[in-house]
Design a protein around this motif. Structure first.
Motif, mmCIF file in Angstrom:
data_model
loop_
_atom_site.group_PDB
_atom_site.id
_atom_site.type_symbol
_atom_site.label_atom_id
_atom_site.label_comp_id
_atom_site.label_asym_id
_atom_site.label_seq_id
_atom_site.Cartn_x
_atom_site.Cartn_y
_atom_site.Cartn_z
ATOM 1 N N GLY A 65 0.797 -1.222 -0.121
ATOM 2 C CA GLY A 65 -0.289 0.063 0.127
ATOM 3 C C GLY A 65 0.840 1.188 -0.031
ATOM 4 N N PHE A 66 2.079 1.079 -0.423
ATOM 5 C CA PHE A 66 2.866 2.404 -0.778
ATOM 6 C C PHE A 66 2.135 3.389 -1.755
ATOM 7 C CE2 PHE A 66 7.427 1.224 0.439
ATOM 8 C CZ PHE A 66 6.764 0.499 1.700
ATOM 9 N N GLY A 67 2.559 4.777 -1.376
ATOM 10 C CA GLY A 67 1.753 5.931 -2.177
ATOM 11 C C GLY A 67 2.013 5.820 -3.310
ATOM 12 N N GLY A 68 3.122 5.600 -3.957
ATOM 13 C CA GLY A 68 3.145 5.565 -5.623
ATOM 14 C C GLY A 68 3.331 6.908 -6.268
ATOM 15 N N VAL A 69 2.463 6.791 -7.211
ATOM 16 C CA VAL A 69 2.454 8.070 -7.818
ATOM 17 C C VAL A 69 2.075 9.560 -7.208
ATOM 18 C CG1 VAL A 69 0.862 9.080 -9.779
ATOM 19 C CG2 VAL A 69 1.079 6.825 -9.864
ATOM 20 N N GLY A 70 2.817 10.430 -7.542
ATOM 21 C CA GLY A 70 3.087 11.579 -6.705
ATOM 22 C C GLY A 70 3.838 11.697 -5.580
ATOM 23 N N GLN A 71 4.523 10.573 -5.260
ATOM 24 C CA GLN A 71 5.345 10.592 -4.048
ATOM 25 C C GLN A 71 6.886 10.748 -4.454
ATOM 26 O OE1 GLN A 71 4.524 10.451 -0.942
ATOM 27 N NE2 GLN A 71 2.222 10.310 -1.491
ATOM 28 N N SER A 72 7.535 11.971 -4.192
ATOM 29 C CA SER A 72 8.935 12.229 -4.514
ATOM 30 C C SER A 72 9.839 12.437 -3.465
ATOM 31 C CB SER A 72 8.914 13.563 -5.486
ATOM 32 O OG SER A 72 7.989 13.659 -6.653
ATOM 33 N N THR A 73 9.844 11.380 -2.913
ATOM 34 C CA THR A 73 10.544 11.452 -1.530
ATOM 35 C C THR A 73 11.525 10.133 -1.218
ATOM 36 O OG1 THR A 73 8.707 10.418 -0.175
ATOM 37 C CG2 THR A 73 8.902 12.682 -0.235
ATOM 38 N N HIS A 74 12.091 10.096 -0.115
ATOM 39 C CA HIS A 74 12.953 8.999 0.246
ATOM 40 C C HIS A 74 14.008 8.463 -0.983
ATOM 41 C CE1 HIS A 74 11.019 8.080 3.834
ATOM 42 N NE2 HIS A 74 9.809 8.228 3.437
ATOM 43 N N GLY A 75 14.452 9.672 -1.719
ATOM 44 C CA GLY A 75 15.551 9.561 -2.534
ATOM 45 C C GLY A 75 15.112 9.056 -4.116
ATOM 46 N N GLN A 76 13.994 9.167 -4.366
ATOM 47 C CA GLN A 76 13.273 8.859 -5.787
ATOM 48 C C GLN A 76 12.442 9.778 -5.989
ATOM 49 O OE1 GLN A 76 10.395 7.028 -6.957
ATOM 50 N NE2 GLN A 76 9.096 6.886 -5.171
ATOM 51 N N ASP A 77 12.547 10.259 -7.327
ATOM 52 C CA ASP A 77 11.644 11.275 -8.045
ATOM 53 C C ASP A 77 11.113 10.924 -9.299
ATOM 54 O OD1 ASP A 77 14.032 12.096 -9.193
ATOM 55 O OD2 ASP A 77 14.088 13.946 -8.230
ATOM 56 N N ASP A 78 11.986 10.057 -9.957
ATOM 57 C CA ASP A 78 11.715 9.678 -11.392
ATOM 58 C C ASP A 78 11.146 8.243 -11.795
ATOM 59 O OD1 ASP A 78 13.917 8.331 -10.687
ATOM 60 O OD2 ASP A 78 15.106 8.716 -12.389
ATOM 61 N N ARG A 79 10.515 7.773 -10.592
ATOM 62 C CA ARG A 79 10.034 6.271 -10.855
ATOM 63 C C ARG A 79 8.680 6.386 -10.109
ATOM 64 N NH1 ARG A 79 15.086 3.604 -8.529
ATOM 65 N NH2 ARG A 79 14.769 5.588 -7.116
ATOM 66 N N LEU A 80 7.563 5.925 -10.411
ATOM 67 C CA LEU A 80 6.400 6.484 -9.903
ATOM 68 C C LEU A 80 6.089 5.176 -8.785
ATOM 69 C CD1 LEU A 80 4.185 7.534 -12.848
ATOM 70 C CD2 LEU A 80 5.657 9.015 -11.422
ATOM 71 N N ARG A 81 6.470 3.967 -9.124
ATOM 72 C CA ARG A 81 5.784 2.703 -8.135
ATOM 73 C C ARG A 81 7.048 2.210 -7.422
ATOM 74 N NH1 ARG A 81 0.467 1.479 -9.166
ATOM 75 N NH2 ARG A 81 0.937 -0.541 -8.367
ATOM 76 N N LYS A 82 8.095 2.836 -7.286
ATOM 77 C CA LYS A 82 9.195 2.437 -6.691
ATOM 78 C C LYS A 82 9.280 2.627 -5.140
ATOM 79 C CE LYS A 82 11.004 0.603 -10.518
ATOM 80 N NZ LYS A 82 11.234 -1.091 -10.585
ATOM 81 N N PRO A 83 9.991 1.685 -4.366
ATOM 82 C CA PRO A 83 9.943 1.797 -2.923
ATOM 83 C C PRO A 83 10.850 3.179 -2.386
ATOM 84 C CG PRO A 83 11.461 -0.025 -3.166
ATOM 85 C CD PRO A 83 10.622 0.462 -4.589
ATOM 86 N N GLY A 84 11.942 3.324 -3.131
ATOM 87 C CA GLY A 84 12.706 4.453 -2.642
ATOM 88 C C GLY A 84 13.741 3.931 -1.787
ATOM 89 N N SER A 85 14.329 4.656 -0.785
ATOM 90 C CA SER A 85 15.555 4.261 0.046
ATOM 91 C C SER A 85 14.953 3.428 1.092
ATOM 92 C CB SER A 85 15.913 5.298 0.909
ATOM 93 O OG SER A 85 16.729 5.048 2.032
ATOM 94 N N ILE A 86 15.582 2.152 1.215
ATOM 95 C CA ILE A 86 15.742 0.954 1.987
ATOM 96 C C ILE A 86 16.428 0.914 3.245
ATOM 97 C CG2 ILE A 86 14.604 -0.289 0.395
ATOM 98 C CD1 ILE A 86 17.197 -2.098 0.217
ATOM 99 N N GLY A 87 17.173 2.280 3.731
ATOM 100 C CA GLY A 87 18.136 2.271 4.803
ATOM 101 C C GLY A 87 19.462 3.247 4.221
ATOM 102 N N ALA A 88 19.923 3.674 5.469
ATOM 103 C CA ALA A 88 21.233 4.316 5.393
ATOM 104 C C ALA A 88 22.448 3.385 4.759
ATOM 105 C CB ALA A 88 21.618 4.918 6.735
ATOM 106 N N CYS A 89 23.218 4.027 4.055
ATOM 107 C CA CYS A 89 24.449 3.493 3.377
ATOM 108 C C CYS A 89 25.731 3.151 4.334
ATOM 109 C CB CYS A 89 24.818 3.581 1.969
ATOM 110 S SG CYS A 89 25.307 5.539 2.053
ATOM 111 N N SER A 90 25.970 3.955 5.337
ATOM 112 C CA SER A 90 27.208 4.199 5.981
ATOM 113 C C SER A 90 26.958 3.362 7.422
ATOM 114 C CB SER A 90 27.509 5.564 6.316
ATOM 115 O OG SER A 90 26.467 6.279 6.964
ATOM 116 N N TYR A 91 25.759 3.700 7.920
ATOM 117 C CA TYR A 91 25.348 3.020 9.155
ATOM 118 C C TYR A 91 23.856 2.912 9.407
ATOM 119 C CZ TYR A 91 24.859 1.703 14.048
ATOM 120 O OH TYR A 91 24.417 1.414 15.362
ATOM 121 N N PRO A 92 23.475 1.686 9.483
ATOM 122 C CA PRO A 92 23.985 0.242 9.956
ATOM 123 C C PRO A 92 24.703 -0.424 8.789
ATOM 124 C CG PRO A 92 21.646 0.005 10.041
ATOM 125 C CD PRO A 92 21.936 1.417 9.529
#
Length: 204
Positions: A124-151
């Motif tokens: 049930g993610f937002g999908g269309v219209g959500q330009s957050t969590h590191g993604q602004d050009d893909r409409l139905r992607k999850p975006g960031s799944i966590g920090a890269c340096s820690y943990p």
């Protein structure tokens, strides 16, 4: 708790005396044969193993065939254990008459498989219209799944795309609307997981 193995027939609706339309599920409950009696002295607990549906002998191994012959019945397709308060003997047949109108039951089924699904359909993610969590050009992607340096890892339980459905689902507290013993049918209020014709467990 006592129960039976059954088969989901499908959904329908029933009108009550005051004219209210209630969605219901029709389940063929039994007949089930007692194929094994578990006792506290021998097995450490008391229960009944029930068999439902027919299976060809050539598709049944010798150990199971010996158990079925001991019970005096033909090979069964599905087996399940239930804890009954009253005693039953090997080979007894249990039908939908153990349920009564007004009883509340839990129905266990396997949900319909949906295949591999993305996060929008699966979680049930937002999908269309959500330009957050590191993604602004893909409409139905999850975006960031966590920090890269820690943990520096993805936490267990992260909601991501994957296999959806085809899971064991228990629907609790469904009221029995009607029991038709001559056809071994039990009509319960509401929906039950699974496709028409799938095997379900009905527990009081």
């Amino acid at each position: 708790m006592p129960g039976l193995i059954g088969r989901k027939i499908g959904m329908t609706s029933v009108f009550s005396a005051d004219g209210k339309n209630t969605p219901c599920t029709v389940i063929e409950a039994g007949p089930c044969v007692v194929t094994q009696v578990k006792t506290v002295e021998k097995d450490g607990y008391a229960a009944l193993q029930l068999g439902f549906g027919e299976r060809k002998e050539k598709r049944t191994n010798k150990a199971q065939m010996g158990a079925f012959k001991k019970a005096g019945t033909t090979p069964k397709q599905y087996l399940a254990e239930f804890k009954f308060d009253e005693e039953h003997n090997l080979g007894d047949t249990l039908t939908s008459e153990i349920f009564a109108e007004g009883d509340f039951v839990d129905v266990v089924g396997t949900s319909k498989g949906k295949g591999f699904q993305g996060v929008v359909k699966r979680h049930g993610f937002g999908g269309v219209g959500q330009s957050t969590h590191g993604q602004d050009d893909r409409l139905r992607k999850p975006g960031s799944i966590g920090a890269c340096s820690y943990p520096a890892k993805v936490f267990k339980g992260m909601r991501m795309g994957g296999h959806m459905g085809n899971e064991r689902v228990t629907t609790q507290n469904l009221r029995v609307i009607k029991v038709i013993p001559e056809s071994n049918l039990v009509i319960v209020k509401g929906s039950v997981a699974g496709y028409n014709g799938s095997t379900v467990l009905i527990k009081k």
